[in-house]
Design an enzyme around this catalytic site. Structure first.
Site, PDB file in Angstrom:
ATOM      1  N   ASP A 141     -21.987   5.768  18.934  1.00  0.00           N
ATOM      2  CA  ASP A 141     -21.868   5.832  17.475  1.00  0.00           C
ATOM      3  C   ASP A 141     -20.646   6.662  17.129  1.00  0.00           C
ATOM      4  OD1 ASP A 141     -23.249   5.311  14.743  1.00  0.00           O
ATOM      5  OD2 ASP A 141     -22.745   7.442  14.695  1.00  0.00           O
ATOM      6  N   GLU A 167     -18.417   8.447  13.743  1.00  0.00           N
ATOM      7  CA  GLU A 167     -18.274   8.781  12.324  1.00  0.00           C
ATOM      8  C   GLU A 167     -16.778   8.855  12.052  1.00  0.00           C
ATOM      9  OE1 GLU A 167     -20.776   8.716  10.385  1.00  0.00           O
ATOM     10  OE2 GLU A 167     -22.332   8.688  11.935  1.00  0.00           O
ATOM     11  N   HIS A 221     -26.221  10.197   9.959  1.00  0.00           N
ATOM     12  CA  HIS A 221     -24.771  10.190   9.801  1.00  0.00           C
ATOM     13  C   HIS A 221     -24.096  11.322  10.574  1.00  0.00           C
ATOM     14  CE1 HIS A 221     -25.700   7.093   7.021  1.00  0.00           C
ATOM     15  NE2 HIS A 221     -26.243   7.915   6.144  1.00  0.00           N
ATOM     16  N   ASP A 280     -27.517   9.807  15.256  1.00  0.00           N
ATOM     17  CA  ASP A 280     -27.607   8.353  15.124  1.00  0.00           C
ATOM     18  C   ASP A 280     -27.564   7.662  16.482  1.00  0.00           C
ATOM     19  OD1 ASP A 280     -27.741   8.754  12.427  1.00  0.00           O
ATOM     20  OD2 ASP A 280     -25.843   7.786  11.940  1.00  0.00           O
TER      21      ASP A 280
END
Length: 224
Positions: free
Chosen positions: A35, A37, A193, A198
């Site tokens: 994941d 961000e 987030h 996540d």
């Protein structure tokens, strides 16, 4: 490039006689959950701000489990675009004194080292990215690899497992939080987030779906 041509180029990495259960389960690929961000939606122009990866293991009964987590806060590359809305959405504070971000190259080098170790342990030839809306994560991963001229990328460049799709099939839910709830996986929206949170929840979801399929008789390993 066709998938078959790409796989043929990688075949020399693992003996054709390899029978490790994980390699057998996914045709020589090791699922690794990722994941990211970011500072926006454009992988070419927007900053990579956090990245996490979870390697997946398999127990003696053939069931998957999240094995090891790697997590880094990442320094935006020079000239990177960062949308204010993205920071508000993720809650990332770039000037936080405890952020302790590292360069893209440093983060990827360490993650890739761990992934290659897991590949060797599982007799697999290549990692395959697992993500929730995986094309987004794979796009940013590939962009960072290219930007830093990293030659040894253990991930398949275009194939991935998308847990949004898998959860839609298994539970009728495509939003990560709702899919986890349907799968009886605890999910704290206040922690969402964060790349680490996540990724770990996506790993639980992926393992749960694959394991449930096995329990239903949808996968029989070579010992069955």
């Amino acid at each position: 490039m066709s998938e078959d041509l790409y796989e043929d180029d990688q075949d020399s990495q693992v003996s054709s006689g390899s029978r490790h259960p994980m390699a057998e389960r996914f045709r020589g690929y090791l699922p690794v959950v990722v994941d990211v961000e970011t500072g926006g939606f454009n992988s070419a122009t927007d900053a990579l701000l956090e990245i996490a990866a979870v390697t997946i293991g398999m127990d003696e009964k053939g069931f998957l489990f999240p094995e090891h987590t790697y997590f880094y806060r990442v320094e935006p590359f020079e000239g990177a675009n960062i949308e204010a809305a993205a920071l508000e959405f993720t809650g990332i504070k770039l000037d936080h004194p405890l952020r302790m971000a590292v360069s893209e190259e440093s983060a990827l080098t360490d993650i890739f080292r761990g992934v290659r170790k897991a590949l060797k342990a599982n007799g697999c030839k290549r990692a395959i990215l697992v993500g929730h809306n995986s094309s987004f994560d794979l796009g940013f991963l590939n962009a960072a690899v290219a930007r830093n001229d990293i030659k040894r990328n253990p991930f398949h460049p275009f194939s991935s497992f998308d847990t949004a799709t898998l959860a839609g099939l298994a539970y009728g839910q495509t939003v990560l939080a709702r899919a986890c709830q349907s799968a009886d996986i605890d999910f704290d929206g206040r922690e969402a987030h964060s790349a680490r949170y996540d990724t770990e929840k996506t790993a639980e979801l992926f393992c749960g779906i694959v394991n449930r399929w096995k329990e239903m008789g949808g996968w029989r390993d070579f010992n069955d």
